[in-house]
Design a protein around this motif. Structure first.
Motif, PDB file in Angstrom:
ATOM      1  N   MET A   1       2.133  -6.451 -54.551  1.00 24.16           N
ATOM      2  CA  MET A   1       1.285  -5.065 -54.640  1.00 24.16           C
ATOM      3  C   MET A   1       0.984  -5.880 -55.950  1.00 24.16           C
ATOM      4  O   MET A   1       1.715  -5.681 -56.968  1.00 24.16           O
ATOM      5  CB  MET A   1       1.134  -3.512 -54.380  1.00 24.16           C
ATOM      6  CG  MET A   1      -0.167  -2.739 -54.805  1.00 24.16           C
ATOM      7  SD  MET A   1       0.387  -1.157 -54.028  1.00 24.16           S
ATOM      8  CE  MET A   1       1.452  -0.975 -55.740  1.00 24.16           C
ATOM      9  N   LYS A   2      -1.104  -6.116 -56.957  1.00 22.55           N
ATOM     10  CA  LYS A   2      -1.126  -5.858 -57.819  1.00 22.55           C
ATOM     11  C   LYS A   2      -1.105  -5.038 -58.606  1.00 22.55           C
ATOM     12  O   LYS A   2      -1.398  -3.834 -58.203  1.00 22.55           O
ATOM     13  CB  LYS A   2      -2.345  -7.175 -57.351  1.00 22.55           C
ATOM     14  CG  LYS A   2      -2.659  -7.696 -59.000  1.00 22.55           C
ATOM     15  CD  LYS A   2      -4.656  -7.980 -58.692  1.00 22.55           C
ATOM     16  CE  LYS A   2      -5.028  -8.194 -60.094  1.00 22.55           C
ATOM     17  NZ  LYS A   2      -6.078  -9.009 -59.615  1.00 22.55           N
ATOM     18  N   ILE A   3      -0.784  -4.835 -59.727  1.00 17.59           N
ATOM     19  CA  ILE A   3      -0.388  -3.460 -60.441  1.00 17.59           C
ATOM     20  C   ILE A   3      -2.332  -3.891 -61.153  1.00 17.59           C
ATOM     21  O   ILE A   3      -2.636  -4.906 -62.034  1.00 17.59           O
ATOM     22  CB  ILE A   3       0.624  -3.474 -61.481  1.00 17.59           C
ATOM     23  CG1 ILE A   3       1.643  -3.692 -60.898  1.00 17.59           C
ATOM     24  CG2 ILE A   3       0.165  -2.554 -63.004  1.00 17.59           C
ATOM     25  CD1 ILE A   3       3.392  -3.797 -61.794  1.00 17.59           C
ATOM     26  N   GLY A   4      -2.993  -3.064 -61.083  1.00 13.03           N
ATOM     27  CA  GLY A   4      -3.962  -3.194 -61.625  1.00 13.03           C
ATOM     28  C   GLY A   4      -4.060  -1.990 -63.320  1.00 13.03           C
ATOM     29  O   GLY A   4      -2.870  -1.314 -63.073  1.00 13.03           O
ATOM     30  N   GLU A   5      -5.782  -1.845 -63.459  1.00  9.97           N
ATOM     31  CA  GLU A   5      -5.881  -0.574 -64.202  1.00  9.97           C
ATOM     32  C   GLU A   5      -5.423   0.977 -64.228  1.00  9.97           C
ATOM     33  O   GLU A   5      -4.973   1.917 -64.382  1.00  9.97           O
ATOM     34  CB  GLU A   5      -7.136  -0.472 -65.039  1.00  9.97           C
ATOM     35  CG  GLU A   5      -7.174   0.147 -66.405  1.00  9.97           C
ATOM     36  CD  GLU A   5      -8.134   1.807 -65.500  1.00  9.97           C
ATOM     37  OE1 GLU A   5      -8.110   1.734 -64.021  1.00  9.97           O
ATOM     38  OE2 GLU A   5      -7.815   2.310 -66.216  1.00  9.97           O
ATOM     39  N   LEU A   6      -5.053   1.341 -62.847  1.00  9.49           N
ATOM     40  CA  LEU A   6      -5.023   2.543 -62.388  1.00  9.49           C
ATOM     41  C   LEU A   6      -3.944   2.609 -62.349  1.00  9.49           C
ATOM     42  O   LEU A   6      -3.583   4.291 -62.709  1.00  9.49           O
ATOM     43  CB  LEU A   6      -5.294   2.897 -61.393  1.00  9.49           C
ATOM     44  CG  LEU A   6      -5.716   3.697 -60.328  1.00  9.49           C
ATOM     45  CD1 LEU A   6      -6.247   5.305 -61.093  1.00  9.49           C
ATOM     46  CD2 LEU A   6      -6.156   4.314 -59.052  1.00  9.49           C
ATOM     47  N   HIS A   7      -2.993   1.962 -61.997  1.00  6.90           N
ATOM     48  CA  HIS A   7      -1.865   2.430 -62.015  1.00  6.90           C
ATOM     49  C   HIS A   7      -1.031   1.938 -62.655  1.00  6.90           C
ATOM     50  O   HIS A   7      -0.276   2.971 -63.086  1.00  6.90           O
ATOM     51  CB  HIS A   7      -0.526   1.592 -60.952  1.00  6.90           C
ATOM     52  CG  HIS A   7      -1.218   0.138 -59.708  1.00  6.90           C
ATOM     53  ND1 HIS A   7      -2.437  -0.232 -59.251  1.00  6.90           N
ATOM     54  CD2 HIS A   7      -1.116   0.964 -58.732  1.00  6.90           C
ATOM     55  CE1 HIS A   7      -2.233   0.023 -57.538  1.00  6.90           C
ATOM     56  NE2 HIS A   7      -1.101   0.325 -58.090  1.00  6.90           N
ATOM     57  N   ILE A   8      -1.445   1.271 -63.863  1.00  2.00           N
ATOM     58  CA  ILE A   8      -0.463   1.849 -65.412  1.00  2.00           C
ATOM     59  C   ILE A   8      -1.462   3.065 -66.351  1.00  2.00           C
ATOM     60  O   ILE A   8      -0.921   3.492 -67.488  1.00  2.00           O
ATOM     61  CB  ILE A   8      -1.978   0.449 -66.704  1.00  2.00           C
ATOM     62  CG1 ILE A   8      -0.924  -0.828 -65.587  1.00  2.00           C
ATOM     63  CG2 ILE A   8      -1.527   1.003 -67.754  1.00  2.00           C
ATOM     64  CD1 ILE A   8      -1.325  -1.920 -66.253  1.00  2.00           C
ATOM     65  N   ARG A   9      -2.335   2.890 -65.206  1.00  2.00           N
ATOM     66  CA  ARG A   9      -3.039   4.482 -66.352  1.00  2.00           C
ATOM     67  C   ARG A   9      -2.329   5.481 -65.995  1.00  2.00           C
ATOM     68  O   ARG A   9      -1.788   6.605 -66.757  1.00  2.00           O
ATOM     69  CB  ARG A   9      -4.466   4.508 -66.031  1.00  2.00           C
ATOM     70  CG  ARG A   9      -5.539   5.787 -66.648  1.00  2.00           C
ATOM     71  CD  ARG A   9      -6.430   6.471 -66.057  1.00  2.00           C
ATOM     72  NE  ARG A   9      -7.246   5.832 -65.217  1.00  2.00           N
ATOM     73  CZ  ARG A   9      -8.458   5.399 -64.768  1.00  2.00           C
ATOM     74  NH1 ARG A   9      -8.441   7.107 -64.267  1.00  2.00           N
ATOM     75  NH2 ARG A   9      -9.076   4.941 -64.265  1.00  2.00           N
ATOM     76  N   TRP A  10      -1.361   6.081 -65.011  1.00  2.00           N
ATOM     77  CA  TRP A  10      -1.116   7.242 -64.673  1.00  2.00           C
ATOM     78  C   TRP A  10       0.768   7.181 -65.123  1.00  2.00           C
ATOM     79  O   TRP A  10       0.904   7.407 -65.262  1.00  2.00           O
ATOM     80  CB  TRP A  10      -1.076   7.358 -62.799  1.00  2.00           C
ATOM     81  CG  TRP A  10      -2.416   7.940 -62.253  1.00  2.00           C
ATOM     82  CD1 TRP A  10      -3.490   7.535 -62.094  1.00  2.00           C
ATOM     83  CD2 TRP A  10      -2.971   9.327 -62.589  1.00  2.00           C
ATOM     84  NE1 TRP A  10      -4.931   7.929 -62.145  1.00  2.00           N
ATOM     85  CE2 TRP A  10      -3.795   9.463 -61.950  1.00  2.00           C
ATOM     86  CE3 TRP A  10      -2.149  10.132 -62.697  1.00  2.00           C
ATOM     87  CZ2 TRP A  10      -4.234  10.694 -62.171  1.00  2.00           C
ATOM     88  CZ3 TRP A  10      -1.974  11.694 -62.983  1.00  2.00           C
ATOM     89  CH2 TRP A  10      -3.974  12.222 -62.860  1.00  2.00           C
ATOM     90  N   VAL A  11       1.065   5.586 -65.305  1.00  3.27           N
ATOM     91  CA  VAL A  11       2.295   5.880 -66.001  1.00  3.27           C
ATOM     92  C   VAL A  11       1.816   6.266 -67.170  1.00  3.27           C
ATOM     93  O   VAL A  11       2.880   6.711 -67.248  1.00  3.27           O
ATOM     94  CB  VAL A  11       2.931   4.387 -65.291  1.00  3.27           C
ATOM     95  CG1 VAL A  11       4.111   3.577 -66.353  1.00  3.27           C
ATOM     96  CG2 VAL A  11       3.224   3.598 -64.165  1.00  3.27           C
ATOM     97  N   GLY A  12       1.197   5.335 -67.942  1.00  4.29           N
ATOM     98  CA  GLY A  12       0.748   5.945 -69.370  1.00  4.29           C
ATOM     99  C   GLY A  12       0.584   7.589 -69.387  1.00  4.29           C
ATOM    100  O   GLY A  12       1.367   7.937 -70.724  1.00  4.29           O
ATOM    101  N   ILE A  13      -0.274   7.993 -68.364  1.00  4.50           N
ATOM    102  CA  ILE A  13      -0.598  10.120 -68.893  1.00  4.50           C
ATOM    103  C   ILE A  13       0.824  10.327 -68.145  1.00  4.50           C
ATOM    104  O   ILE A  13       0.833  11.430 -68.696  1.00  4.50           O
ATOM    105  CB  ILE A  13      -0.891  10.176 -66.837  1.00  4.50           C
ATOM    106  CG1 ILE A  13      -2.737   9.708 -67.985  1.00  4.50           C
ATOM    107  CG2 ILE A  13      -1.351  11.888 -67.469  1.00  4.50           C
ATOM    108  CD1 ILE A  13      -3.401  10.074 -66.283  1.00  4.50           C
ATOM    109  N   LEU A  14       1.767   9.865 -67.470  1.00  2.00           N
ATOM    110  CA  LEU A  14       3.376  10.553 -66.802  1.00  2.00           C
ATOM    111  C   LEU A  14       4.020  10.732 -68.673  1.00  2.00           C
ATOM    112  O   LEU A  14       4.959  11.200 -68.914  1.00  2.00           O
ATOM    113  CB  LEU A  14       3.789   9.972 -66.009  1.00  2.00           C
ATOM    114  CG  LEU A  14       3.455  10.046 -64.912  1.00  2.00           C
ATOM    115  CD1 LEU A  14       3.986   9.126 -63.803  1.00  2.00           C
ATOM    116  CD2 LEU A  14       3.529  10.887 -63.862  1.00  2.00           C
TER     117      LEU A  14
END
Length: 345
Positions: A1-14
């Motif tokens: 699965m391609k890692i996109g901005e949304l995935h990075i954003r929520w990891v960053g939020i956590l």
């Protein structure tokens, strides 16, 4: 699965939520369990971060061009500061961090401005750097695609127009004309020179004006009418106001050549080509349909070549319509004043 901005954003939020919880020195939740402390931190981080992203993405759609980067960064930073100041107010009330009456105090909002300014600047510049890199990569890819397509176009044009077969036919026609009418022979030679000059001068250009292309096609068709004097007619209906618009070079020539190559041109079945403007947005090449029973060897890449070049230049599509009696191709006209982001050089 391609890692996109949304995935990075929520990891960053956590991650940021955990850091914010550790560094919280206000003592709002000193009597609460750690999981509740983290939940509250997560709510605030998610609201601020997602709100900032909404602002950034909105401004990208509003000002997508690279030359508006400065305006986009300044506006995003300003709006994010405002969002960081007021965006969390509902949560502060829900978790009893402030009372409603305290919200009327300017001090309550001003004391966080330095921190909000730093956060807004970091977020804006980080997202803008990523966006700039993506646009640059996209521009580089488009440049490479266009260069590759230009090579194919040049090859096809040189193969079809400057081939020994074409040159032989042109010189053979010239030899026939010279003893019959010297003046016509001179005109033929001049037009033949113009055809080759146009090909050589425009082989590296992405776009030419409609006037340049029409002048070239008229010279090209002049040569062909020497071979089919009474069997080929071409009618141009182009208003002068459209002559400044642009199209990829050799587009009309390819369409006219296809019409002649794939249809019978004889005294019994003359071929008629109409070239005109439709709805002020497209130039149309239409010919009566009278297919040959046997075709000369063809690369079969003329229409596909034009179609691909249009997709690369401006995500535009050409229209091809075949009826019982006509073959019609409509190619979009490109207004450079409107295509502000069409920059390949």
């Amino acid at each position: 699965m391609k890692i996109g901005e949304l995935h990075i954003r929520w990891v960053g939020i956590l991650i940021v939520s955990a850091l914010a919880m550790i560094n919280d020195g206000e003592g709002h939740m000193s009597d609460k369990p750690i999981w509740f402390h983290y939940f509250v931190s997560l709510c605030f981080t998610a609201v601020y971060w997602n709100g900032a992203c909404s602002i950034i993405f909105f401004l990208r759609k509003k000002f997508p061009e690279i030359d508006r980067t400065k305006r986009r960064v300044l506006l995003s930073a300003a709006f994010i500061i405002v969002w960081m100041t007021v965006g969390g107010i509902p949560l502060k009330i829900i978790f009893n961090f402030v009372e409603v009456k305290d919200l009327l105090s300017l001090t309550e909002h001003v004391r966080y401005l330095p921190f909000n300014f730093i956060v807004a600047s970091v977020v804006s510049l980080s997202y803008e750097a990523f966006y700039f890199f993506e646009k640059w990569k996209e521009q580089f890819t488009l440049n490479q695609q266009l260069k590759n397509q230009q090579i194919r176009t040049q090859y096809e044009v040189l193969q079809n127009q400057m081939s020994p077969h074409f040159l032989f036919n042109s010189l053979n026609t010239l030899t026939t004309i010279i003893p019959e009418n010297a003046d016509v022979a001179i005109s033929f030679t001049e037009r033949l020179s113009e055809v080759y000059r146009y090909i050589l001068q425009n082989k590296d250009r992405e776009l030419v004006s409609l006037k340049e292309e029409i002048d070239f096609v008229k010279s090209y068709l002049f040569l062909l009418r020497m071979r089919y004097p009474d069997n080929l007619t071409v009618d141009f209906k182009i208003d002068d106001r459209y002559l400044g618009l642009t199209i990829p070079p050799l587009t009309l020539q390819m369409l006219a050549e296809n019409a002649i190559k794939h249809n019978v041109v004889s005294k019994a079945k003359p071929l008629h080509i109409d070239i005109y403007i439709e709805n002020g947005r497209s130039v149309v090449v239409r010919n009566n349909l009278q297919k040959k029973n046997s075709l000369d060897r063809s690369t079969k890449t003329g229409l596909e070549n034009i179609r691909k070049r249009y997709r690369i230049l401006g995500q535009k599509e050409i229209d091809v319509i075949t009826s019982a009696s006509n073959f019609i191709v409509a190619v979009p006209l490109i207004d450079l004043l409107e295509e502000r982001d069409l920059k390949f050089t």
